[in-house]
Enzyme design. Structure first.
Site, mmCIF file in Angstrom:
data_model
loop_
_atom_site.group_PDB
_atom_site.id
_atom_site.type_symbol
_atom_site.label_atom_id
_atom_site.label_comp_id
_atom_site.label_asym_id
_atom_site.label_seq_id
_atom_site.Cartn_x
_atom_site.Cartn_y
_atom_site.Cartn_z
ATOM 1 N N GLY A 11 1.127 -1.206 -0.039
ATOM 2 C CA GLY A 11 0.054 0.143 -0.067
ATOM 3 C C GLY A 11 1.047 1.417 -0.035
ATOM 4 O O GLY A 11 0.405 2.469 0.523
ATOM 5 N N THR A 12 2.015 0.728 -0.159
ATOM 6 C CA THR A 12 3.175 2.004 -0.117
ATOM 7 C C THR A 12 2.894 2.251 -1.225
ATOM 8 O O THR A 12 3.694 4.164 -1.624
ATOM 9 C CB THR A 12 4.551 0.837 0.035
ATOM 10 N N PRO A 68 5.798 12.683 -4.795
ATOM 11 C CA PRO A 68 5.503 13.594 -3.150
ATOM 12 C C PRO A 68 4.220 12.878 -2.798
ATOM 13 O O PRO A 68 3.375 13.207 -1.583
ATOM 14 C CB PRO A 68 4.720 14.472 -3.907
ATOM 15 N N GLN A 103 2.651 8.246 3.236
ATOM 16 C CA GLN A 103 4.273 7.151 4.382
ATOM 17 C C GLN A 103 3.517 8.442 5.297
ATOM 18 O O GLN A 103 3.962 7.921 6.613
ATOM 19 C CB GLN A 103 5.047 6.808 3.480
ATOM 20 N N GLY A 123 14.873 6.456 2.126
ATOM 21 C CA GLY A 123 13.819 5.765 2.661
ATOM 22 C C GLY A 123 12.677 6.335 3.954
ATOM 23 O O GLY A 123 13.549 7.278 4.309
ATOM 24 N N GLY A 174 9.428 4.808 4.816
ATOM 25 C CA GLY A 174 8.303 4.126 5.369
ATOM 26 C C GLY A 174 8.045 3.932 6.836
ATOM 27 O O GLY A 174 6.933 4.782 7.072
ATOM 28 N N GLU A 175 9.884 4.848 7.463
ATOM 29 C CA GLU A 175 9.184 4.463 8.835
ATOM 30 C C GLU A 175 9.535 6.006 9.978
ATOM 31 O O GLU A 175 8.536 5.921 11.153
ATOM 32 C CB GLU A 175 10.388 3.658 9.520
#
Ligand SMILES: Cc1cc2nc3c(=O)[nH]c(=O)nc-3n(C[C@H](O)[C@H](O)[C@H](O)COP(=O)(O)OP(=O)(O)OC[C@H]3O[C@@H](n4cnc5c(N)ncnc54)[C@H](O)[C@@H]3O)c2cc1C
Ligand code: SF4
Lengths: 337, 695
Positions: free
Chosen positions: B463-464, B585, B591, B655, B657-658
């Site tokens: 879903g990223t 973007p 995210q 990165g 995601g986190e």
């Protein structure tokens, strides 16, 4: 989960007959609570009788100026009815504070007050629970009690092995508003029809925590009446919860105020919607000052018993409910033109 | 140093390529895979937290119409490897935690499977269990290393001496709760063995088809050629699908009992609280020593957390403290309690997420003690090089993020104990960090096919946005229009790809795709023929070991606390991040704000309430385990600064995601403190913790 027979009788009388004839039968309305329980094994009926289309779905004016809510009217419909939000804002607010739009579209006037406790141990069939399986004990005592009772319990840390122990709360928001409004419940059962004051519908655990209400097996709610309120009455529902939406109340307050009279019902504090009668009595006729309200709530809560448990128990509810009552009444009196 | 790709498609806010299929409901998820005549599983779980199964009576269950097979610890097939105790399903009658798998029913329908599972009678010899985490346990131990291969302990200088002599020191204990990942799509598998039980196909909801396959091959003693894992779409994972859990092995085992017939297994929400991993609760003892001007003399974190008795997972909670701020004296330690609890695992930003809570609240407490603006305090402790490795930063723009965020948020005019009607208002700030990683293995093939460029790589899109951004990268590497590029992912038939974890997916798979694209151009020039094909490997991409690569950010929160009830509302959240180059973007923003929302959720709501008497999470469903809902999120904004980092990889990406989840909870606690004067050091921040301090 266990298979069951499903019946959709033609009328109310037949529905009552069918349920009365099978000791392990239940009514089904919106299903938002019962179906979860069927899945989890919390309810294990032999027979499920669908009454959704049998009782009235109408909201009708009564001759005395009150309103009658048919048992099949949905929570959404009642909350959206102009007569309800104009005359009984406490009820509309309570309904809208409950669950989600999707759930309220299914949930009914008859089913909502009869939803069962959200006690996590009640909902987990691998743990003992006097309400679900009488005599097995109460897992909540000394456990996760954030949503549990502080009033109407036998004391802090009651004996968890005793068959009468239960510290659950009733989770309905609607029921708290109905208790404050002195609503009346119409039922039909194997013994005929009767009308029950809403405040007497739910019971404290007493010696049988498995029974939430005074309804007999096979007794069906057909309608709930809202009595008329004097001109100028103001009312409000205040629900306090951890999450801004889609969460059950930690505590809630339904307040109805008119000249000299105040009615207060509390949610999230007891096995039933709790009418704060002592506080009402103290406040009756006097001004609703902050000081007076706090003093009245101190009296009301004098017998409150905080439950210790994991994390820090539920003692926070005592100041929280007093503060919430004060804030709610302040809001209602400040509003006054 | 590398010349970064010239961005053309990169940087465009393209819509998700898989969006329409998802909206229309035509994207198939693992459990929905259309297969012929599937059978359904329902697990049986232990109802004791420690002991042994003495008997399993399946008579009543087996007698039910539609029950096909029941597997128990006494009759299940013996697995090739039981080394990983989490995967050794039904291999022994020993019970190591409540909710452990003790059987599975396979039936014609999911309803019958569930009914039969309820009817299986398991008898136990119960032993006393121990599931209470505490700092003063006498059996805490130091693991050999902590997650992601970090050292367990580090030390430099003399923290104790600095604490004793510093002008100002802060010594505090913070704790974070236990959290369950709870992706929307539950852990689910459709498994099919061929009729000879020689070839296994798994449609599994996973963050990596190749790592998933590797684990299954190991457990069942199979060659890679004997297993195919397919997973085009994932309804969220947040780390809990990064490694397979016991449910995958159980599905494969159940299917082998019925070769030739597909078998489906989806965990219920309640089961996910036992079997699908979770974040350990952490207890963080922090020490900060500083001079009056706010220059840190010492920084130390001692972490105590839990793992399961049967399998170790050591969250690297102390790791961000090692590199965040400058201080001559430093220490970090990790100690574990091995308890009779389910197996913890990855949860979005393992290490950094809990590890940016204690230190970032402690910095706020220090700022208060010193009377220094907390933004300024952080700026004064900006390290020139990575304090841990002494390497220069690949790029570090924390200060820019803090300044820009402060400016946009109106930090200078922050209210101090202001009251607005019934609400007490305060602002809070905290830093965010996440290391920039690239995995060692991943291969992409690139083929010219019917006038288009088709790349294949076994990557995952949770879903990223991988379906969308990998073509953007490939298009720029080929110098073609993104519409002419297709990237296929989510199948072990495609070349090996690393897990979607550690915010490394884009860095890793993108690098392999760029290698392939460049090799393709070298070999076939600008006008390839149909069928021309090359492959590229991430290990052929330029690699830099001389710099410390991290993404940084700053988060600002406005908190409002109801003066009567203590209810907490967060009308504004702002994050400013330095995350290298942003490929898309639109997906990047998702995210970042998704991470921040999850951080908000951690701050105010999420809490797997452990009942140590029975050894399980008491609130194990989504009605009682609260996750932040829309109504809790006011204005939420994620911005990023232009950042050019030539060291991380050829895309210049770090990165995303986190990083969004790191620091948020600290910013919330700091804002609530500014509003009320109450400092909550144990998450979540709930109204009961504020009530005693309210007017
Ligand atoms: C996730 C979730 C969140 C929720 N949040 C809230 C909340 O915040 N506040 C809140 O108040 N509620 C909340 N609810 C509960 C919801 O309001 C109730 O489930 C609903 O009102 C029950 O009504 P129903 O018609 O669906 O009842 P059903 O589920 O059909 O029945 C409930 C019970 O009532 C009995 N019954 C139904 N109708 C009759 C009748 N006419 N006569 C006699 N017996 C009858 C049934 O036998 C059953 O025992 C939530 C529910 C869920 C699932
Ligand atoms: S509080 Fe009541 S409902 Fe909850 S476990 Fe005890 S007996 Fe059951």
């Amino acid at each position: 989960m266990k298979p069951f027979a499903f019946a959709r009788p033609g009328d109310v009388a037949e529905a009552v007959r069918e349920v009365a004839a099978e000791p392990n039968a239940v009514f089904l309305a919106g299903g938002t609570n019962l179906v979860d329980h069927l899945r989890l094994g919390v309810a294990r009926p032999e027979l499920v009788v669908d009454v959704r289309t049998l009782t009235s779905r109408e909201i009708t004016d009564l001759d005395d100026g009150g309103l009658r809510l048919g048992a099949a009217s949905t929570n959404s419909e009642v909350a959206a009815d102009r007569r309800v939000w104009e005359r009984y804002p406490v009820l509309a607010q309570a309904l809208l504070a409950g669950a989600t739009g999707q759930l309220r579209n299914m949930a009914t006037t008859g089913g909502n007050p009869l939803q069962r406790t959200r006690c996590p141990y009640f909902q987990d069939v691998t743990t003992p629970c006097n309400k679900r399986e009488p005599g097995t004990g109460c897992s909540a005592v000394g456990g996760y009690v954030r949503y549990h009772a502080i009033l109407g319990t036998p004391g802090a840390l009651p004996d968890p092995t005793a068959p009468e122990t239960c510290i659950a709360t009733h989770p309905s928001d609607m029921a708290v508003a109905l208790a404050a409004l002195d609503a009346r419940v119409h039922t039909i059962g194997p013994a005929g029809v009767r009308t029950i004051p809403f405040v007497d519908l739910h019971r404290l655990p007493g010696d049988d925590p498995s029974r939430d209400t005074v309804l007999e097996h096979g007794e069906l709610i057909t309608a709930i009446d809202l009595p008329p309120l004097p001109e100028g009455t103001r009312s409000a529902y205040r629900k306090v919860r951890d999450r801004a939406s889609y969460a059950f109340a930690l505590v809630s307050v339904a307040a109805v105020v008119d000249d000299g009279d105040v009615r207060i019902a509390l949610g999230g504090v007891a096995h039933k919607p709790w009418r704060a009668s002592r506080a009402e009595e103290i406040l009756r006729g006097g001004p609703l000052t902050e000081h007076a309200v706090r003093a009245a709530m101190d009296a009301e809560l004098a017998a409150a018993q905080p439950q210790p448990g994991v994390e820090s128990g539920n003692g926070f509810k005592i100041p929280l409910v007093a503060r919430t009552v004060a804030a709610t009444l302040r809001g209602l009196t400040e509003e006054q033109p | 140093m590398t010349d970064l790709l010239e961005p053309r498609a990169i940087g465009q806010a393209l819509v998700r390529r898989d969006g329409e299929a998802k909206v229309r409901g035509t994207a198939t998820y693992a459990y929905e895979t259309p297969v012929e005549d599937p059978a359904y599983c329902h697990p049986v779980q232990a109802t004791i937290a420690r002991g042994r199964v003495t008997a399993v009576d399946t008579t009543a269950a087996a007698a039910l119409d539609g029950v096909l097979r029941i597997l128990t610890p006494f009759d299940a097939e013996r697995l090739a490897s039981t080394e990983d105790a989490e995967y050794a399903v039904l291999q022994s009658p020993e019970i190591a935690f409540r909710g452990q798998l003790v059987g599975v029913v396979i039936a014609e329908t999911s309803e019958v499977a569930r009914q039969a599972a309820d009817a299986v009678v398991v008898t136990y010899a119960e032993q006393e269990h121990d599931s209470t985490l505490a700092v003063d346990r006498d059996d805490l131990y130091a693991p050999e290393q902590v997650n992601a291969g970090h050292e367990t302990d580090t030390a430099e200088g003399d923290v104790a001496a600095a604490m004793a002599t510093a002008e100002v020191s802060i010594e505090r204990t913070y704790s974070t709760a236990m959290y369950h990942n709870n992706p929307l799509e539950p852990h689910a598998t459709t498994a099919l063995w061929d009729a000879d039980a020689q070839f296994l196909t798994l449609w599994d909801s996973t963050q990596g088809v190749h790592p998933d396959r590797a684990a299954v091959c190991e457990v069942f003693g199979l060659d890679q050629e004997q297993v195919r894992v397919v997973c085009p779409y994932v309804g969220g994972g947040f780390g809990s699908k990064g490694r397979p859990h016991a449910n995958v092995m159980l599905a494969a085992m159940a299917a082998r009992a019925l070769p030739g017939r597909p078998v489906k297994l989806a965990l219920t929400r309640q089961q996910m609280f036992f079997l699908a991993g979770y974040r350990t609760p952490t207890i963080q003892q922090l020490q900060l020593a500083a001079d009056r001007r706010g220059r840190l003399q010492a920084i130390a974190i001692d972490v105590v957390e839990q793992t399961s008795r049967i399998k170790e997972f050591a969250e690297q909670t102390g790791v961000p403290t090692r590199m965040m701020y400058a201080a001559p004296n430093r220490r970090s330690t990790h100690r574990l309690a091995a308890l009779d609890v389910p197996v913890p695992s990855w949860f979005r930003a393992p290490g950094e997420c809990p590890g940016m809570f204690g230190p970032e609240v402690a910095m706020d407490e220090l700022a208060e003690e010193l009377g220094i603006d907390p933004v300024e305090l952080r700026i004064r402790n900006e390290p020139e090089v990575d304090p841990e490795t002494k390497k220069p930063w690949s790029s570090r723009n924390l200060v820019r993020c803090l300044r820009e965020g402060a400016e946009r948020f109106g930090w200078a005019d922050r209210p101090r104990g202001r009251r607005d009607g019934d609400w007490l208002v305060g602002y809070g700030v905290a830093s965010s960090v996440y290391p920039t990683m690239r995995q060692a293995t991943s291969t992409a093939t690139l083929r010219f096919e019917d006038g288009r460029y088709v790349a294949e790589i076994g990557a995952a899109d949770l879903g990223t946005g991988a379906w969308t951004i990998l073509p953007q990268i490939t298009a720029d590497a080929l110098d073609v229009d993104v519409a002419d590029v297709e990237v296929r992912i989510g199948d072990t038939r495609y070349p090996t790809a690393s897990v979607a974890g550690g915010s490394s997916g884009t860095n890793t798979w993108g690098s392999a795709l760029v290698v392939a694209a460049r090799a393709f151009r070298d070999k076939f020039g600008g006008s390839p023929a149909d069928g021309d094909e090359v492959s590229g490997d991430v290990d052929q991409a330029a690699k830099d070991d001389a710099h410390a690569p991290y993404a940084f950010g700053a988060q600002f929160v406005e908190a409002r606390v109801h003066a009567d009830t203590g209810e907490i509302r967060l009308p504004r959240l702002l994050g400013v991040f330095g995350v290298g180059r942003v490929v898309n973007p639109r997906t990047a923003r998702s995210q970042l704000i998704g991470g921040m929302t999850m951080g908000l959720s951690m701050a105010l709501h999420e809490n797997s309430v452990w009942d140590p008497r029975i050894g399980q999470v008491a609130n194990h469903d989504l009605a009682e385990y609260h996750i932040t809902v829309n109504a809790d999120v006011g204005e939420i904004e994620a911005l990023w600064i232009d950042e050019h980092d030539p060291y991380v990889n050829v895309m210049g990406t770090k990165g995303i995601g986190e990083i969004g989840i790191t620091g948020t909870a600290a910013a919330v606690v700091n804002a609530v403190h500014a509003a009320t004067g109450v400092r909550v050091r144990d998450l979540p921040v709930t109204l009961d913790k504020l009530l005693p301090g309210l007017p």
